[in-house]
Design an enzyme around this catalytic site. Structure first.
Site, mmCIF file in Angstrom:
data_model
loop_
_atom_site.group_PDB
_atom_site.id
_atom_site.type_symbol
_atom_site.label_atom_id
_atom_site.label_comp_id
_atom_site.label_asym_id
_atom_site.label_seq_id
_atom_site.Cartn_x
_atom_site.Cartn_y
_atom_site.Cartn_z
ATOM 1 N N HIS A 67 44.218 -7.246 16.523
ATOM 2 C CA HIS A 67 44.729 -6.022 15.754
ATOM 3 C C HIS A 67 43.493 -5.472 15.080
ATOM 4 O O HIS A 67 43.916 -4.523 14.270
ATOM 5 C CB HIS A 67 45.436 -6.024 15.614
ATOM 6 C CG HIS A 67 47.199 -6.454 16.554
ATOM 7 N ND1 HIS A 67 48.298 -4.791 16.090
ATOM 8 C CD2 HIS A 67 47.091 -6.171 17.612
ATOM 9 C CE1 HIS A 67 48.804 -5.317 17.130
ATOM 10 N NE2 HIS A 67 48.270 -5.726 17.970
ATOM 11 N N ASP A 102 47.317 -2.985 27.911
ATOM 12 C CA ASP A 102 47.350 -2.343 27.191
ATOM 13 C C ASP A 102 46.659 -3.398 26.172
ATOM 14 O O ASP A 102 46.390 -3.918 25.836
ATOM 15 C CB ASP A 102 48.699 -0.939 26.996
ATOM 16 C CG ASP A 102 49.366 -2.296 25.962
ATOM 17 O OD1 ASP A 102 50.259 -3.320 26.518
ATOM 18 O OD2 ASP A 102 49.905 -1.783 25.835
ATOM 19 N N ASP A 158 50.376 -14.714 24.994
ATOM 20 C CA ASP A 158 50.597 -13.340 23.880
ATOM 21 C C ASP A 158 50.440 -14.274 22.523
ATOM 22 O O ASP A 158 51.291 -12.677 21.919
ATOM 23 C CB ASP A 158 51.541 -12.273 24.165
ATOM 24 C CG ASP A 158 50.708 -10.738 23.428
ATOM 25 O OD1 ASP A 158 49.856 -10.542 23.221
ATOM 26 O OD2 ASP A 158 51.456 -10.172 23.485
ATOM 27 N N HIS A 199 50.167 -8.458 29.141
ATOM 28 C CA HIS A 199 49.940 -6.875 29.485
ATOM 29 C C HIS A 199 48.225 -6.825 28.656
ATOM 30 O O HIS A 199 47.578 -7.388 28.695
ATOM 31 C CB HIS A 199 50.554 -6.704 27.954
ATOM 32 C CG HIS A 199 50.276 -6.849 26.697
ATOM 33 N ND1 HIS A 199 49.330 -5.846 26.036
ATOM 34 C CD2 HIS A 199 50.565 -7.838 25.845
ATOM 35 C CE1 HIS A 199 48.670 -6.148 25.186
ATOM 36 N NE2 HIS A 199 49.486 -7.564 24.360
ATOM 37 N N GLU A 209 52.812 -2.749 25.976
ATOM 38 C CA GLU A 209 53.568 -4.072 25.081
ATOM 39 C C GLU A 209 53.114 -3.549 22.985
ATOM 40 O O GLU A 209 53.893 -3.817 22.521
ATOM 41 C CB GLU A 209 52.815 -5.175 24.860
ATOM 42 C CG GLU A 209 53.451 -6.004 24.484
ATOM 43 C CD GLU A 209 52.492 -6.708 22.956
ATOM 44 O OE1 GLU A 209 53.680 -7.237 22.015
ATOM 45 O OE2 GLU A 209 51.655 -6.075 22.749
ATOM 46 N N GLU A 210 52.253 -2.353 23.202
ATOM 47 C CA GLU A 210 51.510 -2.317 21.344
ATOM 48 C C GLU A 210 52.077 -0.889 21.142
ATOM 49 O O GLU A 210 52.467 -0.484 20.238
ATOM 50 C CB GLU A 210 49.598 -2.298 21.899
ATOM 51 C CG GLU A 210 48.922 -2.856 22.290
ATOM 52 C CD GLU A 210 49.476 -4.571 21.630
ATOM 53 O OE1 GLU A 210 50.359 -4.562 20.459
ATOM 54 O OE2 GLU A 210 48.486 -5.359 21.517
ATOM 55 N N ASP A 212 43.867 -9.936 22.884
ATOM 56 C CA ASP A 212 45.467 -9.811 22.612
ATOM 57 C C ASP A 212 45.333 -7.966 23.951
ATOM 58 O O ASP A 212 45.627 -7.472 23.459
ATOM 59 C CB ASP A 212 45.329 -9.159 21.104
ATOM 60 C CG ASP A 212 47.040 -8.500 21.241
ATOM 61 O OD1 ASP A 212 47.880 -8.790 21.987
ATOM 62 O OD2 ASP A 212 47.036 -7.657 20.340
#
Length: 465
Positions: free
Chosen positions: A438, A89, A176, A87, A152-153, A118
């Site tokens: 994150h 995003d 991921d 991903h 995805e987030e 990430d």
């Protein structure tokens, strides 16, 4: 036939890092307030998707943009298709970075930026793995589609759209998560709890806010108070932050007091990895004279959510022997006086329990306060048997290149791997590297990116030869 994948990665090192930096400079946070027909999830994800597909065009792959929601980079032919699902995003950056989050910096062998771990770093490593297979000229018998999602987030709308409009891969992996390999993922569901916005005590809660996303431990929280005892509360707060594992600052005006707390953000799949600034702030506020909905809001957070990620305070703790604990992350905590309060809880649940059971446990507590609960869309637990050839092939490559013999794992995180019946998560976080997903000052060691690229290259080849 023997092929030196690690040497091939070394020869592409500078090129890989240059492409990764290009991706990391794109602030690809989903923002539907700026959506257009060409950018349905906002300009950032669109720019990142277009840029990644442009790399595929440059390198001679077939590419397809699927209505701005997702896209793929294709190689090879055959009756079976290997899917590699990444991903583009990223999560919001949040506050407190030592480096500008969208201006990548390499320092002490680590590349710092939002998305470094990430998932732009791992996705770029996997893309270069595919690129090296193509450049090797080795014969292959299957098709590969490197599929890129754009949210995805959050709700996975992009990848779900892709799977609804394009043929699904027969098997595959998502770069991921973690090495050595994840063959099981817990279920994932969020509950939103709606409180009223009425006060009624000698202290008024004007505003309370904590959290950026439901699947992220809140690293920052803030509350604004008015009414009586503000000087006393300010003094007590300054003492509180000296002993609690958080930092904080109190700001007074003529008629209000604002309290700001900084904890530690972390991925919501394991709340114990973070320090929830919102729940700590609520524990401080709990003993003051709030009334009405404000009191219920603060009391619920302090008494039932603070340091209670296993639902032990709801008498609902549950553990599956294969998939592990049921976990809860208090990700979004918001209250506005005279309007409403809202709390979003994100649960990662193993096989043997379901969202209805989870909701019932929460409702048993909140029913005393007239709280409305809504349940979001659930993703069921996912599991691929350890003896599946997909699992054994990927583990063999990982063991061969790293000299280790670690087994597959089950985790609380949710990856695109679960969208395929025979889908797993495979890297790129190595066991000896801190998990910075994150988090503030997110980074990934450069050498880990290179090692991952070599593992992905050999793995892709072994799966499609």
């Amino acid at each position: 036939m023997s092929y030196d994948w690690q040497q091939a990665v070394t020869e592409h090192r500078d090129e890989l890092l240059a492409d990764l930096k290009t991706m990391l400079r794109i602030k690809s946070v989903r923002d539907e307030s700026q959506a257009t027909p060409e950018a349905p999830l906002g300009p950032g994800p669109q720019q990142a998707l277009n840029q990644f597909l442009a790399f595929g065009d440059r390198d001679g792959f077939k590419t397809q943009n699927v209505d701005g929601m997702a896209g793929h980079i294709e190689f090879g032919t055959g009756d079976e298709t290997l899917g590699i699902l990444g991903h583009v995003d990223v999560m919001p950056a949040g506050e407190g970075w030592s480096h500008a989050p969208f201006d990548p910096v390499i320092k002490d062998g680590k590349i710092y930026a939002r998305g470094a771990m990430d998932d732009k770093g791992p996705s770029m490593a996997a893309y270069y793995g595919l690129k090296l297979v193509k450049e090797s000229g080795l014969p292959v018998t299957k098709r590969v589609r490197f599929i890129l999602g754009t949210d995805e987030e959050s709700s996975w709308r992009g990848m779900k759209y892709y799977f609804a409009h394009m043929p699904a891969p027969d098997f595959g992996f998502s770069p991921d998560a973690e090495f050595p390999l994840i063959n099981g993922e817990k279920g994932n569901v969020s509950l939103e709890l709606k409180f009223g916005g009425i006060n009624g005590g000698s202290v008024t809660l004007q505003r309370f806010t904590a959290g950026l996303r439901e699947n992220m431990v809140p690293g920052n929280a803030e509350a604004t108070l008015s009414g009586a005892h503000l000087e006393e509360i300010e003094q007590a707060f300054n003492q509180f932050v000296k002993t609690a594992p958080v930092s904080g600052e109190a700001t007074r005006t003529a008629d209000s007091l604002t309290l700001a707390v900084t904890g530690k953000a972390a991925h919501g799949m394991e709340p114990r990895e973070g320090i929830n600034a919102g729940t700590y702030l609520a524990t401080f506020l709990k003993d003051y004279d709030f009334g009405g909905d404000a009191a219920h809001f603060i009391t619920f957070i302090a008494d039932y959510l603070h340091e209670a990620s296993r639902l032990e305070k709801f008498a609902a703790a549950y553990t599956d022997p294969v998939m592990g604990d049921l976990t809860m992350n208090a990700g979004l905590l918001n209250f506005t006086a005279d309007q409403a309060g809202a709390i979003t809880l994100n649960f990662r649940y193993p096989q043997g329990i379901d969202p209805a059971t989870i909701r019932a446990a929460i409702d048993r507590v909140t029913s005393q306060w007239n709280v409305a609960i809504s349940v979001g869309e659930a993703m069921e637990p996912h599991y691929v048997a350890p003896d599946d050839p997909l699992v054994t092939t990927l583990l063999d490559v990982y063991h061969r290149q790293t000299g280790t013999n670690a087994p597959a794992e089950v985790v609380g995180g949710g990856t695109y791997g679960r969208l395929m019946k025979r889908g797993v998560a495979f890297g790129a976080l190595f066991p000896d590297c801190p998990n910075m997903m994150h988090q503030v000052d997110e980074y990934m060691p450069v050498e880990d990116i290179m090692k991952a690229a070599a593992i992905y290259a050999e793995s892709i080849y072994e799966l499609i030869k």
